[in-house]
Design an enzyme around this catalytic site. Structure first.
Site, mmCIF file in Angstrom:
data_model
loop_
_atom_site.group_PDB
_atom_site.id
_atom_site.type_symbol
_atom_site.label_atom_id
_atom_site.label_comp_id
_atom_site.label_asym_id
_atom_site.label_seq_id
_atom_site.Cartn_x
_atom_site.Cartn_y
_atom_site.Cartn_z
ATOM 1 N N LYS A 38 0.838 -1.199 0.000
ATOM 2 C CA LYS A 38 0.000 0.000 0.000
ATOM 3 C C LYS A 38 0.876 1.253 0.000
ATOM 4 C CE LYS A 38 -0.507 -0.119 5.036
ATOM 5 N NZ LYS A 38 -1.432 -0.124 6.172
ATOM 6 N N ARG A 137 -10.887 -0.228 15.023
ATOM 7 C CA ARG A 137 -10.829 0.555 13.784
ATOM 8 C C ARG A 137 -11.972 0.103 12.879
ATOM 9 N NH1 ARG A 137 -5.011 0.969 10.868
ATOM 10 N NH2 ARG A 137 -5.368 -1.270 10.562
ATOM 11 N N HIS A 167 -5.947 -7.532 13.137
ATOM 12 C CA HIS A 167 -4.712 -6.738 13.090
ATOM 13 C C HIS A 167 -4.279 -6.401 14.502
ATOM 14 C CE1 HIS A 167 -1.663 -4.328 11.200
ATOM 15 N NE2 HIS A 167 -2.037 -3.241 11.856
ATOM 16 N N ARG A 224 1.253 -11.026 7.033
ATOM 17 C CA ARG A 224 1.289 -9.808 6.215
ATOM 18 C C ARG A 224 2.598 -9.052 6.483
ATOM 19 N NH1 ARG A 224 -3.650 -9.693 8.739
ATOM 20 N NH2 ARG A 224 -3.022 -7.894 9.982
ATOM 21 N N TYR A 269 15.629 30.761 6.496
ATOM 22 C CA TYR A 269 14.500 31.528 7.008
ATOM 23 C C TYR A 269 14.586 31.702 8.526
ATOM 24 C CZ TYR A 269 12.128 30.861 2.517
ATOM 25 O OH TYR A 269 11.787 30.868 1.189
ATOM 26 N N CYS A 316 14.262 24.335 3.819
ATOM 27 C CA CYS A 316 13.309 25.061 2.970
ATOM 28 C C CYS A 316 12.489 24.068 2.144
ATOM 29 C CB CYS A 316 14.040 26.024 2.047
ATOM 30 S SG CYS A 316 15.243 27.097 2.859
ATOM 31 N N MET A 317 11.569 24.594 1.356
ATOM 32 C CA MET A 317 10.751 23.716 0.525
ATOM 33 C C MET A 317 11.597 22.945 -0.484
ATOM 34 S SD MET A 317 7.441 24.588 -1.872
ATOM 35 C CE MET A 317 6.449 25.189 -0.503
ATOM 36 N N ASP A 318 12.638 23.590 -1.004
ATOM 37 C CA ASP A 318 13.392 22.992 -2.107
ATOM 38 C C ASP A 318 14.901 22.942 -1.869
ATOM 39 O OD1 ASP A 318 10.887 23.199 -3.715
ATOM 40 O OD2 ASP A 318 11.341 25.334 -3.566
#
Length: 392
Positions: A38, A137, A167, A224, A269, A316-318
């Site tokens: 998954k 759940r 589970h 599993r 930043y 930072c983001m990038d």
């Protein structure tokens, strides 16, 4: 990989097969493994991994979280059974019946609609019944109401009971009392199904990765394999001397800029890092936009030339910056290890998870589509996948 110099993840297919064999050697001889792929194989790539292990004789099949994930596997040519572990919505029942995708059932309305879908396509839908033994759940109760539900499943035209499962909520803890109680409840309930209803369900499964490692008594018809398939540990409380695991994924980038900072100069930043002396700082073109945790700001590190380079300031983001003052041989375009081994040093997902306040499951799943995946076998690249290809 020159095309992916900014950032790339390498997925070692040999390590995947190694981990499968290690798990199989630790479970009951007649227990089979269901590979949990998954969330795109926990961020590693469900399709390449599924194809790599599908022919292993002890592999029962695959487990996913959504019908869309199951359809991707089926559409790629996967032949072995695919089970959807979560709830599936009515719009997809007929398609699931046609593709022979196994749904999890625990509600009567699901059962009735799946029966209609099975009758409409001329073949029964093979269902797995979920039993709630303590996770709270999804799942039926292991009591008289649960027995009535199983009986209705057996009597509903258009469906066929293939499996039943539960589970564990705490199998990854040192104290196995809770997991053993859940197992006892599950076995008692399946015993009642056999003794009171006369129904034998072919595939009973409850062991997750932690159970595979430490709870041999929970190795039923199938287990599993989730996080351990990828060479990662369920928790730091699970013993690591029972089986051996090889991490499957490494993450690399390159230095794009090196500059000298004088004492008093700030980094990134908010200026949360201030140089106390002259230092050399390198910029790495990766950030939280790729799934690299912002919470590693001022506390994480990378490896360059086999040496640790601490992160300076906020991620930072990038981009983010690291201290290379003690790595004088570092130059622009040098390879940078964000996850994996470089010389005698290594950075594991477990370690990064602890540093960032996440855990290894989350870290792996959050490496997003901006990060190309390169798949290797015997040290050679056999396949690569990047989202940009879809638009070129």
């Amino acid at each position: 990989m020159k095309n992916y110099d900014r950032v790339w993840a390498t997925v070692d297919l040999d390590a995947v097969k190694y981990n499968m064999v290690q798990m199989k050697n630790n479970i009951r001889e007649d227990s089979k493994i269901m590979a949990v792929v998954k969330t795109d194989g926990y961020g590693h790539g469900a399709v390449p991994i599924a194809h790599e292990i599908e022919d292993m004789p002890f592999l029962h099949g695959f487990a996913v979280a959504t019908v869309e994930e199951a359809l991707i596997l089926k559409g790629s040519g996967i032949r072995k059974p695919v089970l959807v572990l979560g709830y599936t919505f009515p719009y997809c029942y007929e398609k699931m019946a046609r593709e022979e995708i196994r749904p999890t059932v625990f509600r009567e309305d699901m059962l009735e609609e799946m029966g209609k879908a099975g009758q409409a396509c001329g073949r029964p839908v093979k269902i797995h019944i979920k039993v709630d033994t303590g996770m709270s759940r999804i799942g039926i109760r292991p009591d008289e109401s649960g027995l009535a539900f199983v009986k209705k499943c057996a009597e509903t035209p258009g469906v066929e009971i293939e499996g039943i499962f539960t589970h564990f909520a705490k199998a990854d803890e040192k104290d196995k009392t809770s997991a053993k109680k859940q197992l006892e409840t599950f076995l008692a309930f399946t015993g009642q199904i056999h003794d009171q209803l006369g129904i034998r369900i072919p595939v009973r499964h409850c062991s997750n990765s932690a159970g595979i490692v430490e709870l041999k008594e929970a190795n039923l018809d199938a287990v599993r394999a989730g996080i351990t398939l990828y060479g990662l540990w369920p928790s730091d409380e699970v013993k690591r001397d029972i089986i051996s695991l090889q991490p499957v994924l490494s993450l690399k980038s390159r230095i794009v800029y090196i500059k000298k900072l004088e004492a008093g100069m700030e980094v990134s930043y908010g200026g949360t890092f201030v140089a106390k002396e002259t230092m050399q700082v390198a910029t790495i073109p990766v950030g939280y936009g790729d799934g690299y945790p912002r919470s590693l700001s001022n506390k994480g590190y990378v490896l360059i030339h086999g040496k640790k380079a601490p992160i300076l300031g906020r991620v930072c983001m990038d981009q983010f910056m690291v201290d290379v003052s003690l790595i004088p041989e570092a130059v622009q375009s040098d390879e940078v290890t964000l996850i994996g081994r470089d010389g005698e040093e290594s950075i594991t997902m477990e370690e990064l998870g602890e540093l960032s306040g996440r855990f290894n499951y989350e870290l792996a799943c959050c490496l997003n589509k901006r990060v190309p995946r390169i798949y290797t076998r015997d040290g050679k690249v056999v396949y690569s996948k990047d989202s940009f290809r879809d638009f070129r």
